[in-house]
Design a protein around this motif. Structure first.
Motif, PDB file in Angstrom:
ATOM      1  N   GLN A   1       0.476  -1.102  -0.440  1.00  0.00           N
ATOM      2  CA  GLN A   1       0.209  -0.096  -0.101  1.00  0.00           C
ATOM      3  C   GLN A   1       0.599   1.006   0.234  1.00  0.00           C
ATOM      4  O   GLN A   1       0.290   2.303  -0.640  1.00  0.00           O
ATOM      5  CB  GLN A   1      -0.749   0.258   1.380  1.00  0.00           C
ATOM      6  N   ALA A   2       2.072   1.524   0.672  1.00  0.00           N
ATOM      7  CA  ALA A   2       3.451   2.404   0.646  1.00  0.00           C
ATOM      8  C   ALA A   2       3.750   2.870  -0.564  1.00  0.00           C
ATOM      9  O   ALA A   2       4.066   3.991  -1.049  1.00  0.00           O
ATOM     10  CB  ALA A   2       3.821   2.068   1.783  1.00  0.00           C
ATOM     11  N   LEU A   3       4.071   2.020  -1.231  1.00  0.00           N
ATOM     12  CA  LEU A   3       4.611   1.692  -2.802  1.00  0.00           C
ATOM     13  C   LEU A   3       3.420   2.217  -3.477  1.00  0.00           C
ATOM     14  O   LEU A   3       3.855   3.099  -4.491  1.00  0.00           O
ATOM     15  CB  LEU A   3       5.254   0.547  -2.999  1.00  0.00           C
ATOM     16  N   GLU A   4       2.306   1.422  -3.364  1.00  0.00           N
ATOM     17  CA  GLU A   4       0.754   1.955  -4.149  1.00  0.00           C
ATOM     18  C   GLU A   4       0.408   3.753  -4.437  1.00  0.00           C
ATOM     19  O   GLU A   4       0.541   4.131  -5.045  1.00  0.00           O
ATOM     20  CB  GLU A   4      -0.011   1.062  -4.341  1.00  0.00           C
ATOM     21  N   LYS A   5       0.612   4.347  -2.709  1.00  0.00           N
ATOM     22  CA  LYS A   5       0.031   5.147  -2.679  1.00  0.00           C
ATOM     23  C   LYS A   5       1.098   6.548  -3.132  1.00  0.00           C
ATOM     24  O   LYS A   5       1.323   6.980  -3.479  1.00  0.00           O
ATOM     25  CB  LYS A   5       0.008   5.434  -1.120  1.00  0.00           C
ATOM     26  N   ALA A   6       2.464   5.727  -3.342  1.00  0.00           N
ATOM     27  CA  ALA A   6       3.518   6.805  -3.380  1.00  0.00           C
ATOM     28  C   ALA A   6       3.711   6.672  -4.963  1.00  0.00           C
ATOM     29  O   ALA A   6       4.656   7.970  -6.068  1.00  0.00           O
ATOM     30  CB  ALA A   6       4.722   6.600  -2.609  1.00  0.00           C
ATOM     31  N   ASP A   7       3.345   5.412  -5.385  1.00  0.00           N
ATOM     32  CA  ASP A   7       3.706   5.349  -7.102  1.00  0.00           C
ATOM     33  C   ASP A   7       4.485   5.137  -7.337  1.00  0.00           C
ATOM     34  O   ASP A   7       5.426   5.513  -8.628  1.00  0.00           O
ATOM     35  CB  ASP A   7       3.165   6.767  -7.648  1.00  0.00           C
ATOM     36  N   MET A   8       5.128   4.126  -6.909  1.00  0.00           N
ATOM     37  CA  MET A   8       7.158   3.217  -7.232  1.00  0.00           C
ATOM     38  C   MET A   8       6.984   1.918  -6.963  1.00  0.00           C
ATOM     39  O   MET A   8       5.769   1.684  -6.985  1.00  0.00           O
ATOM     40  CB  MET A   8       7.109   3.838  -5.508  1.00  0.00           C
ATOM     41  N   ALA A   9       7.710   1.522  -7.208  1.00  0.00           N
ATOM     42  CA  ALA A   9       8.702   0.211  -7.199  1.00  0.00           C
ATOM     43  C   ALA A   9       9.803   0.253  -6.163  1.00  0.00           C
ATOM     44  O   ALA A   9       9.828   1.260  -5.902  1.00  0.00           O
ATOM     45  CB  ALA A   9       8.832  -0.285  -8.606  1.00  0.00           C
ATOM     46  N   LEU A  10       9.609  -0.995  -5.613  1.00  0.00           N
ATOM     47  CA  LEU A  10      11.032  -1.356  -4.841  1.00  0.00           C
ATOM     48  C   LEU A  10      12.179  -0.609  -5.816  1.00  0.00           C
ATOM     49  O   LEU A  10      12.930  -0.805  -5.470  1.00  0.00           O
ATOM     50  CB  LEU A  10      11.482  -2.748  -4.457  1.00  0.00           C
ATOM     51  N   SER A  11      11.621  -1.257  -7.212  1.00  0.00           N
ATOM     52  CA  SER A  11      13.398  -0.460  -7.691  1.00  0.00           C
ATOM     53  C   SER A  11      13.931   1.489  -7.872  1.00  0.00           C
ATOM     54  O   SER A  11      14.840   1.243  -7.692  1.00  0.00           O
ATOM     55  CB  SER A  11      13.269  -0.843  -9.159  1.00  0.00           C
ATOM     56  N   ASP A  12      11.983   2.170  -7.206  1.00  0.00           N
ATOM     57  CA  ASP A  12      13.098   3.196  -6.984  1.00  0.00           C
ATOM     58  C   ASP A  12      13.231   3.903  -5.549  1.00  0.00           C
ATOM     59  O   ASP A  12      13.168   5.139  -5.263  1.00  0.00           O
ATOM     60  CB  ASP A  12      10.666   4.476  -7.118  1.00  0.00           C
TER      61      ASP A  12
END
Length: 365
Positions: free
Chosen positions: A69-80
């Motif tokens: 959820q944190a990644l989705e809200k930030a519009d990011m992937a772990l690679s970022d």
């Protein structure tokens, strides 16, 4: 070259499962890109407090959900992400282990650096996340499990001026709520009742004000309230709504008066450091109490020191503070290996004598 760092933070030290992403460009304010918190109030409500085993299981179930959820809200992937920060202590050991193991798994799978964060440092550095204040500053960390006056010299250098020798204020609020049949968490419940009560009807003790220094004690205050409650029940056969409100008001006023005087003493010691811009910050769950905030603002004004407190959402446990504390450590070149240990006890000031004693597991605070 100006460096921008983006850190994923995980928090699971008590009864809030949280993940957050914080980004900061060197020399610029930090930015919270996402902050997800899953509370466990309903899971523990029937027990009058946090049950460690239930909390640990809930953390294990929710940590990966929070990360997604944190990644989705930030519009990011772990690679970022540049690094993964996690609360490695102090706290309920089952919950801390859940967070550390999740962070280790993410680090091992992605190759991202792993950064263990002291939960107390997360609270203590929150004013830098929200207001960008400079070192050194005076921090009052006041929460359910901790109460300390700290001078923050750097992200990893803290001097403790004093702290609780028994119950923390938040713990005392929770116990007071249980004694009076109020719902948990106790802090908001007691504060709400206190607004309806007379703080002068019952005169409770102001612990340790007759002794020098900045140490605090709240266990006896809770006991005094219990005895007063029992006396009222014996005389009347029970408590009226007004009795309960007056008990809450008297208890809260005793806490407020004690913190006010101890804060005066702590500020006087802090000002001996001759800071260019004196700042007093407060953080931790009990910092959400409006009466405590108001008196601390007044005390700071007496000394000409600036008062700052995080937004209420960042006073209670959250992962944004862990991500930021990890970012500060990482920027200074610190990181941990996959042998990072979960620690139930982890004093911020490693050089001062333990407040609550040691033992096989080390100093409590």
């Amino acid at each position: 070259m100006v460096q921008t760092l983006t850190v994923l933070g995980l928090e699971s030290s008590c009864d809030d499962t949280a993940a957050a992403i914080v980004r900061q460009t060197e020399g610029a304010p930090a930015e919270i890109l996402s902050s997800i918190v899953h509370g466990q109030t309903e899971l523990h409500s029937a027990f009058g407090g946090v049950v460690p085993e239930i909390a640990a299981r809930a953390h294990a179930e929710k940590l990966d959900v929070c990360v997604v959820q944190a990644l989705e809200k930030a519009d990011m992937a772990l690679s970022d992400i540049d690094a993964i920060a996690v609360t490695a202590g102090p706290g309920l050991i089952g919950g801390v282990i859940s967070g550390v193991m999740c962070a280790k798994g993410l680090s091992a799978a992605t190759g991202l650096p792993l950064i263990g964060v002291n939960h107390l440092a997360g609270h203590a550095l929150t004013p830098r996340l929200t207001d960008g204040i400079a070192f050194p500053y005076l921090m009052l960390l006041v929460s359910g499990g901790h109460c300390q006056y700290l001078i923050a010299h750097s992200p990893e250098d803290f001097t403790r001026l004093g702290g609780t020798i028994d119950d923390a204020p938040g713990e005392a609020f929770d116990k007071t709520a249980r004694l009076l049949g109020l719902p948990q968490p106790g802090g908001p419940s007691v504060e709400a009742e206190a607004k309806l009560g007379d703080p002068n009807r019952f005169r409770f003790p102001r612990p340790l004000l007759d002794r020098p220094g900045c140490d605090l004690s709240f266990s006896g205050l809770k006991t005094a309230l219990m005895r007063t409650r029992d006396q009222i029940v014996a005389e009347k056969g029970g408590l009226t709504r007004q009795d309960r409100a007056d008990l809450c008001a008297g208890f809260q006023q005793a806490v407020v008066d004690t913190l006010a005087e101890k804060t005066r003493r702590a500020i006087a010691l802090y000002l001996q450091q001759d800071p260019d811009d004196p700042v007093v910050a407060v953080a931790g769950g009990v910092a959400a109490n409006s009466a405590i905030r108001t008196v601390l603002e007044t005390v700071c004004a007496e000394f000409g020191a600036r008062f700052t407190a995080p937004p209420l959402a960042l006073c209670t446990d959250n992962a944004a503070m862990i991500a930021y504390a990890g970012l500060e450590r990482f920027r200074r070149g610190a990181s941990d290996g996959l042998d990072l240990m979960a620690r139930p006890r982890w004093p911020l000031d490693q050089s001062s004598p333990a407040m609550l004693g040691s033992g096989k597991k080390g100093a409590k605070a």
